[in-house]
Scaffold this motif. Structure first.
Motif, PDB file in Angstrom:
ATOM      1  N   ALA A 173     121.736  -2.053  35.716  1.00 17.94           N
ATOM      2  CA  ALA A 173     120.752  -1.698  35.100  1.00 17.94           C
ATOM      3  C   ALA A 173     119.550  -2.522  34.992  1.00 17.94           C
ATOM      4  CB  ALA A 173     121.323  -1.495  33.563  1.00 17.94           C
ATOM      5  N   ASN A 174     119.572  -3.695  35.168  1.00 14.26           N
ATOM      6  CA  ASN A 174     118.363  -4.585  35.301  1.00 14.26           C
ATOM      7  C   ASN A 174     117.476  -4.641  36.750  1.00 14.26           C
ATOM      8  OD1 ASN A 174     120.152  -6.309  36.829  1.00 14.26           O
ATOM      9  ND2 ASN A 174     119.887  -7.956  35.397  1.00 14.26           N
ATOM     10  N   VAL A 175     117.847  -3.576  37.678  1.00 12.45           N
ATOM     11  CA  VAL A 175     117.162  -3.675  38.836  1.00 12.45           C
ATOM     12  C   VAL A 175     116.538  -2.200  38.940  1.00 12.45           C
ATOM     13  CG1 VAL A 175     117.527  -3.377  41.172  1.00 12.45           C
ATOM     14  CG2 VAL A 175     119.308  -4.929  39.920  1.00 12.45           C
ATOM     15  N   GLY A 176     115.384  -2.334  39.524  1.00  8.73           N
ATOM     16  CA  GLY A 176     114.516  -1.146  39.701  1.00  8.73           C
ATOM     17  C   GLY A 176     114.129  -0.947  41.219  1.00  8.73           C
ATOM     18  N   VAL A 177     113.561  -0.124  41.584  1.00  5.80           N
ATOM     19  CA  VAL A 177     113.060  -0.120  43.104  1.00  5.80           C
ATOM     20  C   VAL A 177     111.650   0.243  42.974  1.00  5.80           C
ATOM     21  CG1 VAL A 177     113.267   1.431  45.247  1.00  5.80           C
ATOM     22  CG2 VAL A 177     115.283   0.794  43.945  1.00  5.80           C
ATOM     23  N   LEU A 178     110.818  -0.238  43.677  1.00  5.10           N
ATOM     24  CA  LEU A 178     109.416  -0.022  43.970  1.00  5.10           C
ATOM     25  C   LEU A 178     109.061   0.346  45.392  1.00  5.10           C
ATOM     26  CD1 LEU A 178     107.682  -2.927  41.828  1.00  5.10           C
ATOM     27  CD2 LEU A 178     108.409  -0.698  40.934  1.00  5.10           C
ATOM     28  N   MET A 179     108.505   1.424  45.653  1.00  5.14           N
ATOM     29  CA  MET A 179     107.821   1.842  46.912  1.00  5.14           C
ATOM     30  C   MET A 179     106.195   1.466  46.857  1.00  5.14           C
ATOM     31  SD  MET A 179     110.555   2.650  48.665  1.00  5.14           S
ATOM     32  CE  MET A 179     109.801   3.242  50.204  1.00  5.14           C
ATOM     33  N   VAL A 180     105.858   0.498  47.714  1.00  7.83           N
ATOM     34  CA  VAL A 180     104.440   0.144  47.669  1.00  7.83           C
ATOM     35  C   VAL A 180     103.693   0.115  49.223  1.00  7.83           C
ATOM     36  CG1 VAL A 180     104.910  -1.478  45.932  1.00  7.83           C
ATOM     37  CG2 VAL A 180     104.985  -2.451  48.123  1.00  7.83           C
ATOM     38  N   PRO A 181     102.480   0.328  49.531  1.00  7.44           N
ATOM     39  CA  PRO A 181     102.098   0.347  50.679  1.00  7.44           C
ATOM     40  C   PRO A 181     101.991  -0.931  51.140  1.00  7.44           C
ATOM     41  CG  PRO A 181     100.479   1.505  49.260  1.00  7.44           C
ATOM     42  CD  PRO A 181     101.569   0.986  48.450  1.00  7.44           C
ATOM     43  N   SER A 182     102.288  -1.503  52.566  1.00 10.22           N
ATOM     44  CA  SER A 182     102.329  -2.495  53.052  1.00 10.22           C
ATOM     45  C   SER A 182     101.113  -3.558  52.777  1.00 10.22           C
ATOM     46  CB  SER A 182     102.769  -2.666  54.382  1.00 10.22           C
ATOM     47  OG  SER A 182     101.817  -2.002  55.368  1.00 10.22           O
ATOM     48  N   LYS A 183      99.965  -2.942  52.786  1.00  8.93           N
ATOM     49  CA  LYS A 183      98.714  -3.739  52.546  1.00  8.93           C
ATOM     50  C   LYS A 183      98.520  -3.721  51.127  1.00  8.93           C
ATOM     51  CE  LYS A 183      96.685  -2.504  57.202  1.00  8.93           C
ATOM     52  NZ  LYS A 183      95.640  -2.056  57.555  1.00  8.93           N
ATOM     53  N   GLU A 184      99.390  -3.356  50.308  1.00  8.79           N
ATOM     54  CA  GLU A 184      98.879  -3.475  48.656  1.00  8.79           C
ATOM     55  C   GLU A 184     100.038  -4.127  47.936  1.00  8.79           C
ATOM     56  OE1 GLU A 184      97.448   0.203  47.222  1.00  8.79           O
ATOM     57  OE2 GLU A 184      96.091   0.683  49.259  1.00  8.79           O
ATOM     58  N   PHE A 185     100.752  -4.975  48.262  1.00  6.54           N
ATOM     59  CA  PHE A 185     101.650  -5.562  47.401  1.00  6.54           C
ATOM     60  C   PHE A 185     101.349  -5.963  46.083  1.00  6.54           C
ATOM     61  CE2 PHE A 185     104.037  -9.201  45.470  1.00  6.54           C
ATOM     62  CZ  PHE A 185     105.332  -8.797  45.794  1.00  6.54           C
ATOM     63  N   LYS A 186     101.953  -5.538  45.173  1.00  3.17           N
ATOM     64  CA  LYS A 186     101.624  -5.806  43.665  1.00  3.17           C
ATOM     65  C   LYS A 186     102.757  -5.359  42.765  1.00  3.17           C
ATOM     66  CE  LYS A 186      99.197  -1.488  43.255  1.00  3.17           C
ATOM     67  NZ  LYS A 186      97.780  -1.164  42.809  1.00  3.17           N
ATOM     68  N   THR A 187     103.009  -5.896  41.773  1.00  2.00           N
ATOM     69  CA  THR A 187     104.034  -5.927  40.845  1.00  2.00           C
ATOM     70  C   THR A 187     103.495  -5.217  39.477  1.00  2.00           C
ATOM     71  OG1 THR A 187     104.024  -8.077  39.981  1.00  2.00           O
ATOM     72  CG2 THR A 187     105.653  -7.426  41.967  1.00  2.00           C
ATOM     73  N   PRO A 188     104.452  -4.637  38.537  1.00  2.12           N
ATOM     74  CA  PRO A 188     103.888  -4.092  37.396  1.00  2.12           C
ATOM     75  C   PRO A 188     103.753  -5.206  36.296  1.00  2.12           C
ATOM     76  CG  PRO A 188     106.110  -2.860  38.102  1.00  2.12           C
ATOM     77  CD  PRO A 188     105.879  -4.121  38.977  1.00  2.12           C
ATOM     78  N   GLU A 189     104.186  -6.347  36.566  1.00  2.52           N
ATOM     79  CA  GLU A 189     103.915  -7.543  35.791  1.00  2.52           C
ATOM     80  C   GLU A 189     104.058  -8.619  36.484  1.00  2.52           C
ATOM     81  OE1 GLU A 189     107.503  -8.443  33.122  1.00  2.52           O
ATOM     82  OE2 GLU A 189     108.812  -7.529  34.755  1.00  2.52           O
ATOM     83  N   GLN A 190     103.377  -9.590  36.094  1.00  2.00           N
ATOM     84  CA  GLN A 190     103.583 -11.176  36.778  1.00  2.00           C
ATOM     85  C   GLN A 190     105.055 -11.539  36.525  1.00  2.00           C
ATOM     86  OE1 GLN A 190     100.347 -13.611  34.990  1.00  2.00           O
ATOM     87  NE2 GLN A 190      99.454 -13.578  37.160  1.00  2.00           N
ATOM     88  N   VAL A 191     105.774 -12.155  37.871  1.00  2.00           N
ATOM     89  CA  VAL A 191     106.847 -12.297  37.950  1.00  2.00           C
ATOM     90  C   VAL A 191     107.133 -13.792  38.174  1.00  2.00           C
ATOM     91  CG1 VAL A 191     107.380  -9.930  38.869  1.00  2.00           C
ATOM     92  CG2 VAL A 191     106.871 -11.874  40.348  1.00  2.00           C
TER      93      VAL A 191
END
Length: 255
Positions: free
Chosen positions: A122-140
């Motif tokens: 339950a602590n895992v999520g999936v993100l699909m992003v463009p290869s040229k636009e790596f980013k995350t919803p928060e700093q990790v």
């Protein structure tokens, strides 16, 4: 290996679904890493644990309970499952798939979606992003990628500039955060020549690229090194597949 804004596929299952010398192979493994590796839910993965040195790699990556971690291009989810167990209920694991890569690894992307639907993860999520636009919803705290850094400059990924990608990773990390890169070793001096043909990359070019955006080289582990690998054959060649010479580099964002 291969096989738009953040499109949080999301099953984002959070409620929904210092320059150091080479680290020795005998890095002390914390108890929380051992517990995650021994999780009965990983029973199908354990046959590969000795070959992939999972406990040593997790200790080297300095993953801790409560952290936020990116498993970039997670493949079958082998590392994702262990990250989940280590960071625990107060942590988060982002399984990040570049859209372009996902088109060539449909079954693996589906496996990631299935994983986040399992309450045990339950602590895992999936993100699909463009290869040229790596980013995350928060700093990790950690961005981790195994056997995939070499894919970024290739045509099927859109010929991404690795330095641009590295800067995006840098920006996604908290001060003091880590970027851990594992990949297949290419011949010394070859740079990125063999990324699309042999699926290998020269460790020296990776270090140069990552350091150029502000990261500090923070150590390496030799647990996946294999001196018998000639470095000039495809990683899928039956004589070496599963046993390639791999470098394990750790870079730290200052702060």
């Amino acid at each position: 290996m291969r096989p738009t804004a953040l499109a949080v596929l999301v099953a984002l299952a959070f409620p929904v679904t210092a320059a150091l010398a080479a680290s020795p192979a005998s890095t002390e493994v914390p108890s929380y890493v051992t517990a995650a590796v021994n999780d009965p839910a990983r029973k199908d993965d354990t046959a590969n644990d000795e070959r992939r040195k999972i406990a040593d790699i997790m200790a080297f990556a300095e993953v801790k309970p409560g952290q936020s971690v990116v498993d970039l291009i997670p493949g079958s989810g082998y590392f994702t499952r262990v990250f989940s167990g280590i960071v625990g209920a107060k942590g988060r694991v982002y399984a990040v798939w570049p859209n372009e890569y996902g088109k060539e690894a449909v079954s693996d992307v589906q496996a990631s979606k299935a994983l986040v639907a399992n309450p045990h993860y339950a602590n895992v999520g999936v993100l699909m992003v463009p290869s040229k636009e790596f980013k995350t919803p928060e700093q990790v705290d950690l961005v981790f990628t195994s056997q995939n850094y070499h894919d970024y400059p290739d045509k099927f990924m859109g010929n991404v500039d690795p330095v641009v990608f590295d800067k995006q990773v840098f920006d996604s990390l908290k001060p003091g955060g880590l970027f851990v890169v594992i990949d297949h070793v290419a011949e010394a001096g070859s740079g990125m020549r063999d990324t699309d043909t042999l699926h290998r990359i020269d460790p020296a070019i990776v270090k140069k690229q990552v350091e150029s955006v502000g990261f500090v080289f923070d150590g390496e582990s030799d647990v996946l090194r294999n001196p018998k690998d000639p470095h000039n054959i495809k990683v899928f060649d039956k004589s070496i597949r599963g046993h390639t010479d791999q470098f394990v580099y750790r870079f730290r964002k200052p702060g």
